[in-house]
Motif scaffolding. Structure first.
Motif, short mmCIF file in Angstrom:
data_model
loop_
_atom_site.label_atom_id
_atom_site.label_comp_id
_atom_site.label_asym_id
_atom_site.label_seq_id
_atom_site.Cartn_x
_atom_site.Cartn_y
_atom_site.Cartn_z
N UNK A 67 -12.00 -4.93 42.45
CA UNK A 67 -10.75 -4.19 42.64
C UNK A 67 -10.16 -3.77 41.30
N UNK A 68 -10.22 -4.65 40.30
CA UNK A 68 -9.69 -4.32 38.97
C UNK A 68 -10.43 -3.14 38.34
N UNK A 72 -8.84 0.41 37.44
CA UNK A 72 -8.97 0.89 36.06
C UNK A 72 -9.49 2.32 36.03
N UNK A 73 -10.55 2.59 36.78
CA UNK A 73 -11.14 3.93 36.77
C UNK A 73 -10.23 4.97 37.41
N UNK A 74 -9.53 4.55 38.46
CA UNK A 74 -8.72 5.52 39.19
C UNK A 74 -7.27 5.60 38.76
N UNK A 75 -6.71 4.49 38.29
CA UNK A 75 -5.28 4.46 38.05
C UNK A 75 -4.83 4.25 36.63
N UNK A 76 -5.75 4.11 35.69
CA UNK A 76 -5.36 3.82 34.31
C UNK A 76 -5.06 5.07 33.49
N UNK A 101 -8.00 -4.46 29.58
CA UNK A 101 -7.73 -5.79 30.11
C UNK A 101 -7.40 -6.81 29.02
N UNK A 102 -7.84 -6.53 27.81
CA UNK A 102 -7.50 -7.40 26.68
C UNK A 102 -6.00 -7.34 26.42
N UNK A 103 -5.43 -6.13 26.48
CA UNK A 103 -4.00 -5.96 26.26
C UNK A 103 -3.18 -6.66 27.34
#
Length: 251
Positions: A67-68, A72-76, A101-103
């Motif tokens: 899901x992450x 990430x691909x669609x909503x970042x 994800x590090x941030x």
């Protein structure tokens, strides 16, 4: 297929595709803010993997790793133009995902144990599981868009070649042999094996041949087929024995 799946903005009506039971439709993946092409590609990957039971609804929704990556691909806002995910390099996407994800303090890795050539233990860190899922989605889409005959590719999808294949093995990967004289004869041999044996058998035979190819590249990079002899085979047997010792050291 892509056009049909792209329809709904959220998959509360996902039961229409036979992916989950009616009593679980409260679990929704919302694609409403995604660009059209990215949204369609991600839905297609999810639909295909879940329809074939390779992924379950729990894998996608309960397991936040998948899901992450989808979010990430669609909503970042990483993809600002309406274009395919694979129009960007995988190295670029992995780098951006890692930073993303590090941030958030959500980047994790695991430490694994192995042995060096002397049998001494050593440790290494594996990548965050999201990286592997991202690479998997990317490769899946790349394979889908590649319309060449499967036998012309460097990686063969067993399920496309042998539709009745029901093993866990999904790909026959020849990339490690590319550029070596073994590449063509091994591909021809595996193609023949697929005609007379199961996909799992062909997969295992290729795995052994890749080990032999790795051995040649490491110890006899300049040797040609006509120079294979008993001495080299004995060297290969010792090489395999050492590889087994490393396996037992890891386990």
């Amino acid at each position: 297929m892509l056009a049909v799946i792209a329809g709904a903005e959220g998959w509360e009506d996902i039961e229409e595709y036979g992916l989950i039971d009616k009593d679980r439709t409260s679990l929704i993946l919302n694609f409403s803010n995604y660009l059209y092409i990215v949204k369609t590609e991600l839905k297609f990957v999810l639909y295909t993997k879940m329809k074939s039971y390779e992924w379950s609804w729990a894998t996608v929704h309960v397991n936040n790793v998948v899901k992450d990556v989808i979010d990430f691909l669609g909503g970042s806002k990483l993809i600002v133009e309406d274009k395919s995910i694979i129009e960007m390099s995988i190295d670029y996407l992995v780098s951006k995902l890692t930073d993303y994800f590090q941030k958030q303090g959500k980047l994790y890795s695991t430490t694994s144990r192995t042995c060096n050539k002397y049998g001494e233990p050593q440790f290494y860190k594996s990548k965050d599981q999201r990286v592997y899922v991202l690479i998997y989605i990317y490769n899946f889409l790349q394979d889908f868009y590649d319309t060449r005959d499967e036998y012309d590719k460097d990686v063969w999808n067993i399920n496309k070649i042998t539709p009745k294949h029901n093993g866990r093995e999904g790909n026959l990967d020849f990339t490690e042999l590319k550029g070596h004289w073994l590449f063509k004869p091994v591909r021809s041999y595996i193609k023949y094996q697929l005609a007379i044996h199961t996909g799992s058998t062909a997969y295992n035979k290729l795995r052994y041949l890749r080990i032999f190819g790795k051995f040649l590249l490491e110890r006899h990079p300049k040797i040609i087929a006509s120079n294979l002899d008993r001495e080299l085979i004995l060297d290969y047997i010792n090489y395999v024995k050492n590889s087994l010792n490393l396996y037992f050291c890891r386990n």
